[in-house]
Design a protein around this motif. Sequence first.
Motif, PDB file in Angstrom:
ATOM      1  N   GLU A 291     -14.722   7.026   0.489  1.00 42.80           N
ATOM      2  CA  GLU A 291     -14.328   6.957  -0.923  1.00 42.80           C
ATOM      3  C   GLU A 291     -12.914   6.378  -1.047  1.00 42.80           C
ATOM      4  O   GLU A 291     -12.660   5.510  -1.879  1.00 42.80           O
ATOM      5  CB  GLU A 291     -14.342   8.389  -1.475  1.00 42.80           C
ATOM      6  N   LYS A 292     -12.014   6.837  -0.172  1.00 44.78           N
ATOM      7  CA  LYS A 292     -10.620   6.366  -0.213  1.00 44.78           C
ATOM      8  C   LYS A 292     -10.554   4.876   0.128  1.00 44.78           C
ATOM      9  O   LYS A 292      -9.704   4.153  -0.380  1.00 44.78           O
ATOM     10  CB  LYS A 292      -9.743   7.166   0.754  1.00 44.78           C
ATOM     11  N   ARG A 293     -11.454   4.430   1.010  1.00 41.17           N
ATOM     12  CA  ARG A 293     -11.444   3.002   1.346  1.00 41.17           C
ATOM     13  C   ARG A 293     -11.810   2.166   0.112  1.00 41.17           C
ATOM     14  O   ARG A 293     -11.255   1.089  -0.094  1.00 41.17           O
ATOM     15  CB  ARG A 293     -12.398   2.701   2.505  1.00 41.17           C
ATOM     16  N   LYS A 294     -12.736   2.684  -0.700  1.00 43.03           N
ATOM     17  CA  LYS A 294     -13.084   1.956  -1.931  1.00 43.03           C
ATOM     18  C   LYS A 294     -11.846   1.792  -2.817  1.00 43.03           C
ATOM     19  O   LYS A 294     -11.603   0.725  -3.373  1.00 43.03           O
ATOM     20  CB  LYS A 294     -14.182   2.699  -2.698  1.00 43.03           C
ATOM     21  N   THR A 295     -11.061   2.873  -2.904  1.00 37.91           N
ATOM     22  CA  THR A 295      -9.814   2.815  -3.692  1.00 37.91           C
ATOM     23  C   THR A 295      -8.884   1.762  -3.096  1.00 37.91           C
ATOM     24  O   THR A 295      -8.281   0.961  -3.812  1.00 37.91           O
ATOM     25  CB  THR A 295      -9.104   4.197  -3.654  1.00 37.91           C
ATOM     26  N   ALA A 296      -8.781   1.789  -1.755  1.00 40.07           N
ATOM     27  CA  ALA A 296      -7.880   0.855  -1.074  1.00 40.07           C
ATOM     28  C   ALA A 296      -8.336  -0.590  -1.295  1.00 40.07           C
ATOM     29  O   ALA A 296      -7.521  -1.482  -1.563  1.00 40.07           O
ATOM     30  CB  ALA A 296      -7.830   1.173   0.411  1.00 40.07           C
TER      31      ALA A 296
ATOM     32  N   ALA B 231      -9.937  -1.827  -3.736  1.00 37.25           N
ATOM     33  CA  ALA B 231      -9.643  -2.236  -5.116  1.00 37.25           C
ATOM     34  C   ALA B 231      -8.178  -2.658  -5.275  1.00 37.25           C
ATOM     35  O   ALA B 231      -7.833  -3.395  -6.195  1.00 37.25           O
ATOM     36  CB  ALA B 231      -9.983  -1.095  -6.071  1.00 37.25           C
ATOM     37  N   LEU B 232      -7.321  -2.199  -4.343  1.00 34.28           N
ATOM     38  CA  LEU B 232      -5.894  -2.525  -4.434  1.00 34.28           C
ATOM     39  C   LEU B 232      -5.525  -3.794  -3.660  1.00 34.28           C
ATOM     40  O   LEU B 232      -4.377  -4.241  -3.691  1.00 34.28           O
ATOM     41  CB  LEU B 232      -5.065  -1.366  -3.859  1.00 34.28           C
TER      42      LEU B 232
ATOM     43  N   HIS C  70       1.071   3.380  -2.923  1.00 37.42           N
ATOM     44  CA  HIS C  70      -0.100   4.162  -3.350  1.00 37.42           C
ATOM     45  C   HIS C  70      -0.501   5.255  -2.367  1.00 37.42           C
ATOM     46  O   HIS C  70      -1.201   6.194  -2.735  1.00 37.42           O
ATOM     47  CB  HIS C  70      -1.300   3.230  -3.566  1.00 37.42           C
ATOM     48  N   PHE C  71      -0.115   5.087  -1.102  1.00 39.95           N
ATOM     49  CA  PHE C  71      -0.517   6.051  -0.073  1.00 39.95           C
ATOM     50  C   PHE C  71       0.693   6.461   0.762  1.00 39.95           C
ATOM     51  O   PHE C  71       1.610   5.651   0.951  1.00 39.95           O
ATOM     52  CB  PHE C  71      -1.537   5.412   0.891  1.00 39.95           C
TER      53      PHE C  71
ATOM     54  N   PHE D   1       0.806  -1.229   0.000  1.00 38.43           N
ATOM     55  CA  PHE D   1       0.000   0.000   0.000  1.00 38.43           C
ATOM     56  C   PHE D   1       0.838   1.279   0.000  1.00 38.43           C
ATOM     57  O   PHE D   1       0.384   2.319  -0.443  1.00 38.43           O
ATOM     58  CB  PHE D   1      -0.956   0.004   1.201  1.00 38.43           C
TER      59      PHE D   1
END
Length: 263
Positions: free
Chosen positions: A182-187, A189-190, A160-161, A157
Amino acid sequence: MKTVLSKMTTVWKASEPVSYSLKNETEVFHLNPLIGQQLSIQSSGKILCLACGKKTSKSFQQGYCFPCSRKLASCDMCSVRPETCHFAKGTCREPEWGQANCFIPHTLYLANSSGLKVGITRTRQRLTRWIDQGAIAAIPVINLDSRLAIGELESHFKQHFADKTNWRNMLKGGVEAIDLDEKRKTAIALLPDGIGIPLTDARVDILYPVLEYPKKIVSLNFEKTPRIEGTLLGIKGQYLIFDTGVINIRSFSGCEVELVHIC
Ligand SMILES: [Zn+2]
């Protein structure tokens, strides 16, 4: 109250500022009621190891004597870099401690401390971890059942972060809100396929007892100023914010001090 400093104890309740205290064997010193008032912290100059209690001239790993810092598993490098866990090689400094502390559920989370960051923590103390870093909000992403597994995931991670807090910015306040859902959705997906089921726990918002944030950060320490005093303007993370400067209580773990409420 006389005490040997260690991390401030914190209590979180929804919609209320975090409650902070320090303690010794017999007393609890509540800090929130002192905000807006004069407080002094006088260091005796003595540092007592948090593990063995012996006097040490220098503190290692936030409050330990040199021998303890070499002996305790919690002071090993793998503690800060969990992806380097060497338990499987049979070289854990304290295998029993390792079993009890590293082979238990750990959480990968996103927090907003001085901006968005990724982090990991033992699941049972995630709220404490978020408060200690001064996050204004945090959201868990996934739990895995060992520190090694979560450490490896965090390494992935980190591409990306961000994974660090800019403590000066954290202390200046005015950190902008981030849509962590919203950021958790991105996370999510990773996440690597098949690693586990992502969490749906709600975001936690954290309020701090701060009257006024400092415009300029002056960092205080007992080496230069054995008696730190001033008006306590607030508390955030593990920092006391005085009108005279800020002090990170955690980094003075092991220091023998006397706390006095002046007026
Ligand atoms: Zn020691």
